[in-house]
Design an enzyme around this catalytic site. Structure first.
Site, PDB file in Angstrom:
ATOM      1  N   ASP A  94       1.306  48.051  63.595  1.00 53.70           N
ATOM      2  CA  ASP A  94       1.907  47.335  62.814  1.00 53.70           C
ATOM      3  C   ASP A  94       1.740  48.113  61.319  1.00 53.70           C
ATOM      4  O   ASP A  94       1.011  48.631  60.851  1.00 53.70           O
ATOM      5  CB  ASP A  94       1.484  45.835  62.626  1.00 53.70           C
ATOM      6  N   LYS A  97      18.923  35.164  76.144  1.00 54.38           N
ATOM      7  CA  LYS A  97      17.912  34.587  75.270  1.00 54.38           C
ATOM      8  C   LYS A  97      18.649  33.430  74.568  1.00 54.38           C
ATOM      9  O   LYS A  97      17.940  32.409  74.163  1.00 54.38           O
ATOM     10  CB  LYS A  97      17.203  35.863  74.433  1.00 54.38           C
ATOM     11  N   LEU A 140      13.457  16.246  76.315  1.00 56.29           N
ATOM     12  CA  LEU A 140      14.163  15.003  75.820  1.00 56.29           C
ATOM     13  C   LEU A 140      13.222  13.910  75.143  1.00 56.29           C
ATOM     14  O   LEU A 140      13.132  12.807  75.576  1.00 56.29           O
ATOM     15  CB  LEU A 140      14.475  14.344  77.514  1.00 56.29           C
ATOM     16  N   ARG A 159       6.245  30.130  74.125  1.00 51.27           N
ATOM     17  CA  ARG A 159       6.410  28.864  73.005  1.00 51.27           C
ATOM     18  C   ARG A 159       4.993  29.033  72.404  1.00 51.27           C
ATOM     19  O   ARG A 159       3.937  29.171  72.969  1.00 51.27           O
ATOM     20  CB  ARG A 159       6.587  27.582  73.833  1.00 51.27           C
ATOM     21  N   GLU A 160       5.198  28.711  71.045  1.00 42.81           N
ATOM     22  CA  GLU A 160       3.923  29.022  70.185  1.00 42.81           C
ATOM     23  C   GLU A 160       3.054  27.602  70.518  1.00 42.81           C
ATOM     24  O   GLU A 160       3.396  26.464  70.956  1.00 42.81           O
ATOM     25  CB  GLU A 160       4.069  28.855  68.804  1.00 42.81           C
ATOM     26  N   CYS A 182      12.277  29.895  66.134  1.00 43.12           N
ATOM     27  CA  CYS A 182      13.380  30.365  67.110  1.00 43.12           C
ATOM     28  C   CYS A 182      14.375  29.551  67.088  1.00 43.12           C
ATOM     29  O   CYS A 182      15.415  30.112  66.791  1.00 43.12           O
ATOM     30  CB  CYS A 182      12.572  30.342  68.478  1.00 43.12           C
TER      31      CYS A 182
END
Length: 445
Positions: free
Chosen positions: A30, A202, A248, A152-153, A258
């Protein structure tokens, strides 16, 4: 395998760590020197359950390292994973600045055949453009492969190590073999497609999940008007195998890095292809309005909110993360401040990140659930942290100036609320303890 991962955000860092856990030698790269120095010290720049433990384990084993030197890491690797951010531009399109920059730097560093694997979410056709850019800058052989992520976070490690499926987009057999080999221990559900279809999978996946959320929230709004219970409706729907129970849960809408970004980007992708995605536009519009339901409920009960003290439980867009990007809490708190409220906020993890985004003299930063309820005219639960599920609601009622509780995530069962004197309002479910309403109205006056 020897792997370089470019970008140490959620996707890059979790992917790199998990690939090292599988026995690969991984270098995470990075440009942000501060992030890399933190990681070298054993500090993690993001909150993700279990991530620090895996980092420590694999650094100690010599399988995981961190650097700012992209060129050296590329030359030492056979697979280069691009996982830089693609934030939204003002018009909703994906900003490809960082991925293009990464591609140029990779091209200048290539010294032999490489597989360049994009995990960043990019519009259809982007990987072909990246390949062309690299082709113009290097004489060495390479292939570009699209392998979109679906983590998923809050459960990113599990999602990476135990995925539902792996999508590999390529027209190169050598690249396909490398990508399949890298992921073969994770699942046998590996789907190989052309690059453009992989890119679209995606966006289509996230747009569909966002649609389910907005749909059940619309059903919840109707349930409130006809006195039905959306949780029972969702349960009945979810047992249909064609529908399924996931996504749901009615509430205050989706947020995070996202769904908002990807739905807007897909609308733009469609528009650029001269197609109006009417359904997805409605999904986005429903979601924008849904987060304000808690404020509408407060105003229905309290009238003018000026000078009222409102407690906010939960600031992260979902539990088990410190991410507040596009969290509903931001607009809710900002709107309440504009209406003249004093806001007492608490989140077990995300409070410092929220402070960087919203900081106002009318906000009281609290260290506990109880602090964020004391002397409040109303409390709004916005994130379903386990800590909130386990709180003593009878004690909370005693601490509040007025017993108004807005549950934006439908956390509490009716039976539990009936044991208290709270005037309880949730999303798409019948209100509870309205026998107390007459006394409550007098207290408001």
């Amino acid at each position: 395998m020897n792997i370089s991962v470019i970008g140490v955000g959620y996707v890059g860092l979790v992917s790199g760590v998990c690939f090292s856990e599988l026995g690969n030698k991984v270098i995470c790269v990075d440009k942000d020197i501060t992030k890399i120095e933190m990681l070298k010290r054993g500090e993690v720049p993001i909150y993700e359950p279990g991530l620090k433990e895996l980092i420590d384990k694999n650094v100690k084993a010599g399988r995981l390292s961190f650097t700012n030197e992209l060129s050296e890491s590329v030359q030492a690797s056979e697979i280069i994973i691009i996982a830089v951010g693609t934030p939204s531009l003002p018009n909703g399109e994906a900003n490809l600045q960082y991925i293009e920059q990464a591609a140029r730097e990779i091209a200048l560093a290539i010294n032999e055949y490489k597989v360049i694997m994009t995990k960043s979410t990019v519009p259809v056709g982007t990987n072909e453009k990246i390949a062309q850019m690299i082709y113009e800058l290097t004489e060495h052989p390479f292939d570009v492969v699209s392998v979109p992520e679906f983590l998923r976070e809050g459960s990113a490690i599990k999602d990476t190590l135990y995925p539902d499926r792996i999508i590999i987009g390529t027209d190169s057999k050598p690249a396909e073999q490398k990508a399949v080999e890298l992921h073969s221990t994770l699942t046998d559900q590996i789907i190989v497609t052309d690059i453009r279809s992989a890119e679209m999978i995606k966006y289509a996946s996230n747009a569909f999940l966002a649609t389910k959320i907005s749909f059940i929230n619309e059903i919840a709004n109707i349930c409130e008007k006809v006195n039905a219970d959306v949780t029972l409706v969702a349960k009945g729907m979810g047992l249909d195998k064609r529908i399924g129970p996931s996504f749901l849960n009615a509430g205050i809408g989706y947020g995070g890095s996202c769904f908002p970004k990807d739905t807007e980007a897909l609308i733009q992708i469609a528009g650029n292809a001269n197609y109006e995605f009417k359904l997805l536009k409605s999904v986005v519009e429903v979601n924008k309005h849904q987060r304000f339901n808690v404020i509408n409920k407060l105003e229905d009960l309290l009238g003018n909110l000026s000078s009222k003290t409102i407690g906010i439980w939960g600031l992260a867009f979902k539990p088990n993360t410190d991410d507040v990007r596009d969290a509903p809490s931001i607009e809710i708190v900002e709107t309440l401040i504009k209406k003249g409220c004093i806001i007492k906020v608490y989140d077990p993890i995300a409070i410092n990140n929220f402070r960087k985004v919203v900081n106002h003299e009318n906000i009281v930063w609290c260290d506990s659930i109880t602090d964020a309820a004391i002397d409040c005219h109303g409390v709004c639960l916005l994130t379903e942290w386990n800590e909130f599920k386990e709180v003593d609601l009878k004690n909370i009622e005693k601490l509040m100036k007025l017993p108004v509780f807005i549950d934006g995530r439908n956390v509490y069962a009716k039976e539990r609320i009936e044991e208290t004197g709270l005037n309880y309002y949730s999303i798409g479910r019948p209100d509870v303890n309205q026998s107390h309403i007459a006394d409550f109205i007098e207290r408001v006056k």
